[in-house]
Write a protein that holds these residues in place. Structure first.
Motif, PDB file in Angstrom:
ATOM      1  N   CYS A  76       0.880  -0.970  -0.023  1.00  0.00           N
ATOM      2  CA  CYS A  76       0.013  -0.038   0.010  1.00  0.00           C
ATOM      3  C   CYS A  76       0.808   1.084   0.122  1.00  0.00           C
ATOM      4  N   ARG A  78       0.967   4.749   1.247  1.00  0.00           N
ATOM      5  CA  ARG A  78       0.390   5.483   2.174  1.00  0.00           C
ATOM      6  C   ARG A  78       0.750   7.148   2.009  1.00  0.00           C
ATOM      7  N   TYR A 122      -4.643   6.082   1.503  1.00  0.00           N
ATOM      8  CA  TYR A 122      -3.793   5.326   0.403  1.00  0.00           C
ATOM      9  C   TYR A 122      -3.908   5.605  -0.900  1.00  0.00           C
TER      10      TYR A 122
END
Length: 338
Positions: A76, A78, A122
């Motif tokens: 992911c 962020r 995200y």
């Protein structure tokens, strides 16, 4: 294709220079069309990876998804807001997202990346793909190629695919976007995953490292080396059967990293074809084929891997065959046909 990508990159830079959208870097050609071989020579898809860096006032932080599928690592991205108060003090015309009132930001500054292309802090692949497609379409009329070529956007959820035609020739291009892991040749990218893959997951990709390996081999190889011809011929023979072209490419890369490049000349062509076939057969017998990049400590020095990728246990590309006896039987049958 290279000139088109260069023109697009220049235009992206001009349009996004003061925005809070990702900063788009120069496109990197990846995949078979840029490595020197392609099973579909007449219908090659030119795949490019466009690295993204955070806009001003933002930072990217990669977080490994621990619930990933075997052999596939997902991350992911962020997005975090950073203080830019010192920039304003130095005369830059930018309000700090962290320390200015929301009302003042709303009236005087464009929305942050968190409010445009993110889901729950995200970076969202599908939102980014839609934005990117709109950008490609909007920029096209300003490019010199638009005078003689026609642009057709193709359906895609996690990338930007399009075709350009001039009535005689046509080229299909797939633009992927990604974030580099540190200063390495490994990225997390918008590569298409399973249908169930959440839009906030970005698979780790080794396409750039593999492309650099083929470039290294090309520099070392004698004139008229046939390693790409060998791969292209076998990949055409294997089209539509059990083995993927990536499986065959992996076998050939392992051989290229083992045999001297001087042994891929025309006089050695038949021997190398037999070597590839025998190597594939041996891997089938033991149901094991190591990934070429992950965990490979014998790569050329110019290929830079993150420490965790370098030290990892190489995934077994034939893992499915160990779990499914019928698939293994089918693979053996296809190999014998080959």
């Amino acid at each position: 294709t290279a000139q088109l990508m260069e023109n697009y990159t220049t235009s992206f830079g001009l349009i996004l220079s003061n925005s809070f959208y990702p900063v788009l870097q120069r496109a990197i050609g990846v995949g078979s069309a840029f490595e020197g071989w392609s099973p579909h020579e007449q219908d090659a898809v030119y795949r490019v990876l466009i690295p993204m860096t955070p806009p001003q006032g933002h930072s990217f932080h990669l977080e490994l998804d621990t619930a990933g599928h075997r052999g596939v690592r997902n991350f992911c991205v962020r997005v975090q807001l950073e203080c830019t108060c010192t920039r304003q003090q130095q005369g830059e015309n930018m309000l700090c997202f962290l320390h200015h009132p929301k009302e003042e930001l709303r009236w005087n500054q464009d929305a942050s990346l968190l409010d445009t292309l993110c889901t729950d802090s995200y970076l969202d692949v599908q939102k980014t793909a839609r934005w990117f497609r709109q950008l490609v379409k909007a920029v096209w009329p300003a490019l010199p190629q638009s005078h003689n070529w026609h642009l057709e956007l193709l359906p895609s959820r996690r990338s930007c695919e399009f075709k350009v035609t001039n009535g005689i020739e046509s080229f299909q291009i797939e633009m992927l976007f990604g974030v580099r892991r540190g200063d390495s040749d490994v990225f997390v990218s918008s590569l298409p995953g399973d249908a169930e893959t959440p839009s906030t997951l970005w698979p780790e990709t080794y396409d750039v490292a593999e492309m650099k390996f083929f470039q290294h081999v090309a520099r070392q190889a004698p004139p008229h080396s046939l390693h790409c011809s060998c791969l292209q011929l076998l990949s055409r023979l294997l089209l539509g059967v059990v083995f993927s072209t990536y499986t065959l490419k992996t076998v050939v890369m392992h051989l290229l990293n083992t045999l001297p490049v001087s042994q891929w000349c025309r006089r050695d062509f038949l021997r190398r074809l037999i070597d590839v076939s025998n190597s594939l057969g041996s891997c089938l017998q033991v149901k094991h084929l190591n990934h070429f990049i992950v965990g490979n400590r014998r790569l050329p020095e110019e290929i830079n891997l993150p420490q965790d990728v370098l030290m990892a246990e190489p995934p077994n590309l034939f893992h499915r065959l160990t779990m499914d006896p019928l698939a293994h039987t089918d693979a053996i049958g296809e190999y014998l046909d080959l």
